[in-house]
Design a protein around this motif. Structure first.
Motif, mmCIF file in Angstrom:
data_model
loop_
_atom_site.group_PDB
_atom_site.id
_atom_site.type_symbol
_atom_site.label_atom_id
_atom_site.label_comp_id
_atom_site.label_asym_id
_atom_site.label_seq_id
_atom_site.Cartn_x
_atom_site.Cartn_y
_atom_site.Cartn_z
ATOM 1 N N THR A 1 0.843 -1.203 0.000
ATOM 2 C CA THR A 1 0.000 0.000 0.000
ATOM 3 C C THR A 1 0.881 1.257 0.000
ATOM 4 N N GLY A 2 0.251 2.391 -0.291
ATOM 5 C CA GLY A 2 0.999 3.656 -0.319
ATOM 6 C C GLY A 2 0.327 4.639 -1.247
ATOM 7 N N GLY A 3 1.037 5.719 -1.590
ATOM 8 C CA GLY A 3 0.439 6.732 -2.459
ATOM 9 C C GLY A 3 1.486 7.510 -3.227
ATOM 10 N N ILE A 4 1.024 8.233 -4.270
ATOM 11 C CA ILE A 4 1.920 9.046 -5.105
ATOM 12 C C ILE A 4 1.069 10.062 -5.868
ATOM 13 N N VAL A 5 1.669 11.182 -6.256
ATOM 14 C CA VAL A 5 0.997 12.120 -7.152
ATOM 15 C C VAL A 5 1.818 12.200 -8.436
ATOM 16 N N LEU A 6 1.170 11.910 -9.590
ATOM 17 C CA LEU A 6 1.879 11.919 -10.880
ATOM 18 C C LEU A 6 1.286 12.977 -11.801
ATOM 19 N N ASN A 7 2.121 13.586 -12.626
ATOM 20 C CA ASN A 7 1.667 14.598 -13.582
ATOM 21 C C ASN A 7 0.557 14.018 -14.463
ATOM 22 N N ALA A 8 -0.624 14.682 -14.420
ATOM 23 C CA ALA A 8 -1.827 14.131 -15.061
ATOM 24 C C ALA A 8 -1.667 13.999 -16.570
ATOM 25 N N LYS A 9 -1.050 15.004 -17.192
ATOM 26 C CA LYS A 9 -0.960 15.022 -18.652
ATOM 27 C C LYS A 9 -0.140 13.833 -19.152
ATOM 28 N N PHE A 10 1.067 13.669 -18.581
ATOM 29 C CA PHE A 10 1.947 12.575 -19.033
ATOM 30 C C PHE A 10 1.376 11.217 -18.624
ATOM 31 N N PHE A 11 0.892 11.132 -17.390
ATOM 32 C CA PHE A 11 0.377 9.875 -16.883
ATOM 33 C C PHE A 11 -0.807 9.403 -17.723
ATOM 34 N N GLY A 12 -1.708 10.339 -18.065
ATOM 35 C CA GLY A 12 -2.877 9.990 -18.886
ATOM 36 C C GLY A 12 -2.473 9.444 -20.246
ATOM 37 N N GLU A 13 -1.502 10.112 -20.881
ATOM 38 C CA GLU A 13 -1.029 9.675 -22.204
ATOM 39 C C GLU A 13 -0.360 8.296 -22.112
ATOM 40 N N ILE A 14 0.476 8.117 -21.088
ATOM 41 C CA ILE A 14 1.227 6.854 -20.938
ATOM 42 C C ILE A 14 0.260 5.679 -20.807
ATOM 43 N N VAL A 15 -0.713 5.835 -19.885
ATOM 44 C CA VAL A 15 -1.647 4.739 -19.605
ATOM 45 C C VAL A 15 -2.401 4.338 -20.875
ATOM 46 N N ARG A 16 -2.811 5.353 -21.667
ATOM 47 C CA ARG A 16 -3.567 5.066 -22.892
ATOM 48 C C ARG A 16 -2.750 4.279 -23.901
ATOM 49 N N LYS A 17 -1.429 4.491 -23.910
ATOM 50 C CA LYS A 17 -0.613 3.922 -24.990
ATOM 51 C C LYS A 17 0.218 2.716 -24.562
ATOM 52 N N LEU A 18 -0.007 2.217 -23.364
ATOM 53 C CA LEU A 18 0.762 1.042 -22.923
ATOM 54 C C LEU A 18 0.364 -0.187 -23.744
ATOM 55 N N PRO A 19 1.318 -1.120 -23.948
ATOM 56 C CA PRO A 19 1.068 -2.215 -24.905
ATOM 57 C C PRO A 19 0.188 -3.354 -24.406
ATOM 58 N N MET A 20 0.236 -3.674 -23.111
ATOM 59 C CA MET A 20 -0.430 -4.906 -22.644
ATOM 60 C C MET A 20 -1.685 -4.587 -21.815
ATOM 61 N N ASP A 21 -2.447 -5.660 -21.461
ATOM 62 C CA ASP A 21 -3.700 -5.488 -20.724
ATOM 63 C C ASP A 21 -3.493 -5.229 -19.233
ATOM 64 N N PHE A 22 -2.276 -5.459 -18.739
ATOM 65 C CA PHE A 22 -2.005 -5.222 -17.320
ATOM 66 C C PHE A 22 -0.867 -4.225 -17.151
ATOM 67 N N VAL A 23 -0.941 -3.440 -16.072
ATOM 68 C CA VAL A 23 0.065 -2.415 -15.795
ATOM 69 C C VAL A 23 0.604 -2.640 -14.390
ATOM 70 N N GLU A 24 1.909 -2.558 -14.251
ATOM 71 C CA GLU A 24 2.517 -2.709 -12.924
ATOM 72 C C GLU A 24 3.056 -1.359 -12.465
ATOM 73 N N PHE A 25 2.725 -1.006 -11.233
ATOM 74 C CA PHE A 25 3.200 0.245 -10.636
ATOM 75 C C PHE A 25 4.144 -0.064 -9.495
ATOM 76 N N GLU A 26 5.196 0.733 -9.384
ATOM 77 C CA GLU A 26 6.082 0.586 -8.226
ATOM 78 C C GLU A 26 6.657 1.956 -7.887
ATOM 79 N N VAL A 27 6.469 2.366 -6.627
ATOM 80 C CA VAL A 27 7.031 3.640 -6.179
ATOM 81 C C VAL A 27 8.247 3.337 -5.323
ATOM 82 N N GLN A 28 9.387 3.947 -5.700
ATOM 83 C CA GLN A 28 10.636 3.715 -4.970
ATOM 84 C C GLN A 28 10.995 4.952 -4.151
ATOM 85 N N ASN A 29 12.247 5.043 -3.710
ATOM 86 C CA ASN A 29 12.664 6.179 -2.877
ATOM 87 C C ASN A 29 12.487 7.502 -3.620
ATOM 88 N N HIS A 30 12.259 8.573 -2.868
ATOM 89 C CA HIS A 30 12.142 9.931 -3.406
ATOM 90 C C HIS A 30 11.043 10.029 -4.473
#
Length: 378
Positions: free
Chosen positions: A72-101
């Protein structure tokens, strides 16, 4: 934070919350989308301080796993880039991982993005709302109420209160009114609420337009919570907050004439198409004015003249004409907007003279009223 999620569900939620994100905000973190992973699922939030939208994606639905939460956890990502990235990803599943900083890795198939995130604790909290004034409306009814009124709000900021739709609740009836002082749209609907309660609030037209885009066309109820300065619309897995406009909405009941001198009954579609044709030559003009004249034998004449271009005249047959003869001019755009908002195949127009506001209603539905102020040309 670490999780794997179905891409199509993520796209839907991102598109919903993006509607609240503005690129022109004075608070830099509001250009981002807040993503929080809990044991129940993923919550996405977008806000521009006028509207806030929260979309929840549950871990599973109908036995189908949507999200696998690893940490569990949280993050704030730039909406414009994040929206574009998610739309254009190649596969049906997406993996998220938040690291240090707040470094965020987004993987799908062989594609991997590294984004710089922001601290979710710095994201403004959504308003905490006490739910003492609540009522619900079926989604499809709410959408049609918005569609039938919001087009008439003012787009000018000189009187900010007129840029919203006035919601008035009395005797278990909701009345929504919008006006820009040249026209007015009003819609009433019965609601299930304590008849002794009265309530009045003005919701920004922009908020209602965004809300309407997000809601589906089902008849599942939307819960509406009203407080001193906020409106909250609750639908399945979705919270939509809107601020209220401050100030007193003008008393519009005085504008609506009670008597009529001339009454027309017309086929909605035929009349709409005729006004549309008459406005073709007037389109370049700011006011695109058309004239209506009543003739013998239930005929009416619709015409428009633009000096540099030419003129157009058309006669159409009405279902009935009663009362005095009439010559009147009005904005073609306002008339077409009003006709498109009305339901039913026939409309009744009540005129009280060439310079007085006139009312348009559907013959078989009294819940919608459209009012237009004429233009002085004769």
């Amino acid at each position: 934070m670490k999780f794997i999620i179905q891409r199509n569900r993520l796209i839907d939620s991102v598109q919903d919350v993006m509607k609240a994100v503005s690129s022109r905000t004075t608070i830099p973190i509001l250009t981002g989308i807040k993503i929080v992973a809990s044991d129940q699922g993923i919550t996405l939030t977008g806000s521009d301080s006028d509207i806030s939208i929260e979309s929840f994606i549950p871990k599973e639905e109908n036995g189908d796993e949507i999200v696998e939460i690893k940490e569990t956890g949280g993050i704030v990502l730039n909406a414009k880039f994040f929206g574009e990235i998610v739309r254009k990803l190649p596969m049906d599943f997406v993996e998220f991982e938040v690291q240090n900083h707040h470094q965020t890795i987004i993987r799908s198939g062989k594609a991997e993005f590294n984004l710089n995130g922001l601290d979710p604790d710095e994201y403004p909290h959504l308003p905490q709302i006490s739910e003492d004034k609540v009522f619900s409306i079926p989604t499809d009814l709410l959408k049609s109420i918005i569609r039938q009124t919001v087009f008439a709000v003012s787009t000018s900021e000189t009187r900010p209160i007129l840029t919203g739709v006035n919601w008035h609740i009395e005797n278990g009836k909701l009345t929504c009114t919008a006006t820009d002082s040249h026209r007015l749209a009003m819609r009433t609907a019965p609601i299930e609420m304590d008849p002794s309660e009265t309530y009045n609030a003005v919701i920004p037209g922009k908020s209602l337009i965004e809300l309407s885009k997000i809601l589906d066309d089902s008849n599942t109820p939307v819960e509406i919570v009203m407080t001193e300065n906020q409106f909250l619309f609750k639908s399945k897995n979705l919270l939509f907050f809107s601020r209220r406009l401050e100030g007193n909405y003008p008393d519009t009941s005085r504008l609506i004439p009670t008597d009529s001198k001339t009454e027309l009954v017309l086929q909605t579609k035929e009349f709409l198409h005729s006004i549309d044709r008459a406005s073709l030559l007037a389109r370049g003009e700011r006011n695109n004015v058309v004239k209506l004249v009543t003739l013998e034998e239930k005929n009416i004449e619709i015409s428009s003249t633009t000096p540099e271009i030419g003129n157009v005249v058309e006669q159409i047959q009405s279902e009935s004409i009663s009362g005095e003869e009439l010559k009147i001019s009005f904005s073609a755009k306002y008339m077409m907007d009003a006709l498109r908002a009305l339901e039913g195949t026939e409309i009744r127009i009540h005129f009280t003279g060439a310079m007085r506001p006139f009312i348009i209603r559907s013959v078989d539905d009294d819940s919608i009223l459209q009012l237009i102020l004429p233009v002085r040309t004769f």
